[in-house]
Design a protein around this motif. Structure first.
Motif, PDB file in Angstrom:
ATOM      1  N   GLU A 277      36.943  28.631  41.362  1.00 40.41           N
ATOM      2  CA  GLU A 277      36.585  27.222  41.539  1.00 40.41           C
ATOM      3  C   GLU A 277      37.820  26.349  41.714  1.00 40.41           C
ATOM      4  O   GLU A 277      37.872  25.482  42.600  1.00 40.41           O
ATOM      5  CB  GLU A 277      35.766  26.746  40.327  1.00 40.41           C
ATOM      6  CG  GLU A 277      34.424  27.429  40.184  1.00 40.41           C
ATOM      7  CD  GLU A 277      33.750  27.136  38.850  1.00 40.41           C
ATOM      8  OE1 GLU A 277      32.556  27.462  38.698  1.00 40.41           O
ATOM      9  OE2 GLU A 277      34.428  26.601  37.941  1.00 40.41           O
ATOM     10  N   LEU A 278      38.815  26.570  40.857  1.00 34.93           N
ATOM     11  CA  LEU A 278      40.035  25.758  40.916  1.00 34.93           C
ATOM     12  C   LEU A 278      40.817  26.009  42.202  1.00 34.93           C
ATOM     13  O   LEU A 278      41.354  25.075  42.806  1.00 34.93           O
ATOM     14  CB  LEU A 278      40.917  26.055  39.701  1.00 34.93           C
ATOM     15  CG  LEU A 278      40.419  25.506  38.364  1.00 34.93           C
ATOM     16  CD1 LEU A 278      41.234  26.088  37.211  1.00 34.93           C
ATOM     17  CD2 LEU A 278      40.484  23.984  38.339  1.00 34.93           C
ATOM     18  N   ALA A 279      40.886  27.256  42.620  1.00 34.66           N
ATOM     19  CA  ALA A 279      41.617  27.580  43.847  1.00 34.66           C
ATOM     20  C   ALA A 279      40.992  26.868  45.050  1.00 34.66           C
ATOM     21  O   ALA A 279      41.713  26.369  45.927  1.00 34.66           O
ATOM     22  CB  ALA A 279      41.625  29.091  44.073  1.00 34.66           C
TER      23      ALA A 279
ATOM     24  N   CYS B 171      45.087  31.056  31.719  1.00 36.64           N
ATOM     25  CA  CYS B 171      44.262  30.277  30.790  1.00 36.64           C
ATOM     26  C   CYS B 171      42.802  30.184  31.227  1.00 36.64           C
ATOM     27  O   CYS B 171      41.985  29.598  30.518  1.00 36.64           O
ATOM     28  CB  CYS B 171      44.834  28.868  30.645  1.00 36.64           C
ATOM     29  SG  CYS B 171      46.517  28.808  29.992  1.00 36.64           S
ATOM     30  N   TYR B 172      42.461  30.759  32.387  1.00 37.67           N
ATOM     31  CA  TYR B 172      41.120  30.574  32.946  1.00 37.67           C
ATOM     32  C   TYR B 172      40.415  31.904  33.202  1.00 37.67           C
ATOM     33  O   TYR B 172      41.046  32.932  33.422  1.00 37.67           O
ATOM     34  CB  TYR B 172      41.206  29.804  34.270  1.00 37.67           C
ATOM     35  CG  TYR B 172      41.754  28.413  34.144  1.00 37.67           C
ATOM     36  CD1 TYR B 172      41.033  27.410  33.512  1.00 37.67           C
ATOM     37  CD2 TYR B 172      43.014  28.096  34.661  1.00 37.67           C
ATOM     38  CE1 TYR B 172      41.545  26.124  33.400  1.00 37.67           C
ATOM     39  CE2 TYR B 172      43.530  26.815  34.560  1.00 37.67           C
ATOM     40  CZ  TYR B 172      42.797  25.826  33.933  1.00 37.67           C
ATOM     41  OH  TYR B 172      43.296  24.564  33.812  1.00 37.67           O
ATOM     42  N   SER B 173      39.094  31.820  33.211  1.00 40.82           N
ATOM     43  CA  SER B 173      38.268  32.972  33.564  1.00 40.82           C
ATOM     44  C   SER B 173      38.347  33.207  35.067  1.00 40.82           C
ATOM     45  O   SER B 173      38.769  32.332  35.831  1.00 40.82           O
ATOM     46  CB  SER B 173      36.805  32.722  33.173  1.00 40.82           C
ATOM     47  OG  SER B 173      36.263  31.667  33.972  1.00 40.82           O
ATOM     48  N   GLN B 174      37.913  34.382  35.479  1.00 39.80           N
ATOM     49  CA  GLN B 174      37.909  34.710  36.903  1.00 39.80           C
ATOM     50  C   GLN B 174      37.053  33.719  37.700  1.00 39.80           C
ATOM     51  O   GLN B 174      37.467  33.270  38.787  1.00 39.80           O
ATOM     52  CB  GLN B 174      37.378  36.134  37.104  1.00 39.80           C
ATOM     53  CG  GLN B 174      37.474  36.628  38.526  1.00 39.80           C
ATOM     54  CD  GLN B 174      36.885  38.011  38.663  1.00 39.80           C
ATOM     55  OE1 GLN B 174      35.779  38.193  39.168  1.00 39.80           O
ATOM     56  NE2 GLN B 174      37.623  39.011  38.204  1.00 39.80           N
TER      57      GLN B 174
ATOM     58  N   PHE C 161      40.104  46.955  38.210  1.00 39.17           N
ATOM     59  CA  PHE C 161      40.967  45.814  38.497  1.00 39.17           C
ATOM     60  C   PHE C 161      42.443  46.203  38.572  1.00 39.17           C
ATOM     61  O   PHE C 161      43.325  45.359  38.563  1.00 39.17           O
ATOM     62  CB  PHE C 161      40.754  44.704  37.467  1.00 39.17           C
ATOM     63  CG  PHE C 161      39.803  43.655  37.968  1.00 39.17           C
ATOM     64  CD1 PHE C 161      40.266  42.496  38.572  1.00 39.17           C
ATOM     65  CD2 PHE C 161      38.436  43.847  37.896  1.00 39.17           C
ATOM     66  CE1 PHE C 161      39.395  41.547  39.081  1.00 39.17           C
ATOM     67  CE2 PHE C 161      37.559  42.908  38.400  1.00 39.17           C
ATOM     68  CZ  PHE C 161      38.038  41.749  38.988  1.00 39.17           C
ATOM     69  N   GLY C 162      42.702  47.490  38.655  1.00 35.84           N
ATOM     70  CA  GLY C 162      44.082  47.935  38.852  1.00 35.84           C
ATOM     71  C   GLY C 162      44.969  47.793  37.643  1.00 35.84           C
ATOM     72  O   GLY C 162      46.196  47.857  37.754  1.00 35.84           O
TER      73      GLY C 162
ATOM     74  N   ASP D 254      42.451  38.528  42.612  1.00 44.73           N
ATOM     75  CA  ASP D 254      41.111  38.820  42.103  1.00 44.73           C
ATOM     76  C   ASP D 254      40.149  39.149  43.232  1.00 44.73           C
ATOM     77  O   ASP D 254      39.365  40.111  43.148  1.00 44.73           O
ATOM     78  CB  ASP D 254      40.571  37.636  41.304  1.00 44.73           C
ATOM     79  CG  ASP D 254      41.219  37.497  39.940  1.00 44.73           C
ATOM     80  OD1 ASP D 254      42.003  38.385  39.549  1.00 44.73           O
ATOM     81  OD2 ASP D 254      40.939  36.492  39.259  1.00 44.73           O
ATOM     82  N   SER D 255      40.191  38.361  44.297  1.00 41.89           N
ATOM     83  CA  SER D 255      39.274  38.570  45.424  1.00 41.89           C
ATOM     84  C   SER D 255      39.523  39.923  46.073  1.00 41.89           C
ATOM     85  O   SER D 255      38.580  40.635  46.440  1.00 41.89           O
ATOM     86  CB  SER D 255      39.447  37.455  46.463  1.00 41.89           C
ATOM     87  OG  SER D 255      39.057  36.211  45.926  1.00 41.89           O
TER      88      SER D 255
END
Length: 233
Positions: free
Chosen positions: A36-38, A28-31, A165-166, A151-152
């Protein structure tokens, strides 16, 4: 088809979830928001991660077994009698999950059977977001941690090798795979490919689609390419 799979586990008490009111699962979130959330989750919630490398995947004859093995290690890390274990179930049913669990980790299976702990398996967790918010948040928080790691990793690999991005239908990722197939890249790069994935064979069967200079054509005709792949299956 490129890079690692990351699994994450979180452990919390109900009162620790107040600051995460309204949290959703990672898709539900952008990259940027995932990052930020992590960071916020890592500050306030106990977590543990497990990585399944592309090399491990390539060597494995059964990815579901490998995922179960890694998931059990995460569960064992936080296990205590009476705990409620919530799993975003990748199997088709609870029966299939328990059958595989019994084969991979008999000790944990017995503890669940003896009701020393509770196991909650969830399919399509968005359906329980309102009816079972605590269970939903357990899956959401873990998914964000795992997605941030994935992502990182892909950002770093893209900078180094140009892997994209595989994603299975991404030209950049398939171009990278083609170069690995032809051994134009070093062994370290080739270890990033999940060689037992079906997409690899598709790249081998149509290398001309992923040569240098074909990206614009591929992106314009992606729909047509997908239809060709479906016809081949």
């Amino acid at each position: 088809m490129i890079g690692s799979i990351f699994l994450a586990a979180v452990k919390f008490e109900k009162n620790e979830l107040k600051r995460f009111r309204g949290i959703r699962e990672c898709k539900c979130y952008s990259q940027k928001r995932i990052q930020e959330l992590a960071k916020e989750i890592r500050k306030h919630i106990l977590f543990k991660v497990a990585e399944i490398t592309a090399e491990e995947i390539s060597k494995s004859s059964n990815l579901n077994d490998l995922e179960m093995f890694k998931a059990c290690k995460l569960i064992e890390h936080f296990y205590e009698p009476g705990i409620t274990i919530v799993v975003d179930n990748w199997e088709v049913s609870r029966k299939m999950f328990m059958k595989r669990l019994k084969r991979i980790d008999l000790s944990l299976w017995k503890r669940i059977q003896d009701k020393e702990c509770q196991l909650v398996l969830v399919h399509n967790c968005e359906r329980i977001r309102r009816s079972k918010p605590i269970i939903y948040k357990a899956i959401a928080l873990a998914s964000i941690i795992a997605k941030q790691l994935r992502d990182s990793q892909m950002i770093e690999l893209d900078k180094k090798y140009g892997v994209g991005f595989g994603n299975p239908n991404e030209w950049k990722s398939r171009h990278f795979i083609l170069k690995c197939i032809r051994k134009e890249l070093d062994e370290e790069a080739r270890k990033l490919v999940r060689w037992n994935w079906q997409t690899i064979e598709k790249v081998k069967s149509h290398p001309e689609w992923y040569e240098d200079g074909t990206e614009e054509w591929y992106n314009k005709t992606k729909k047509q390419v997908r239809e060709m792949f479906r016809e081949e299956q």
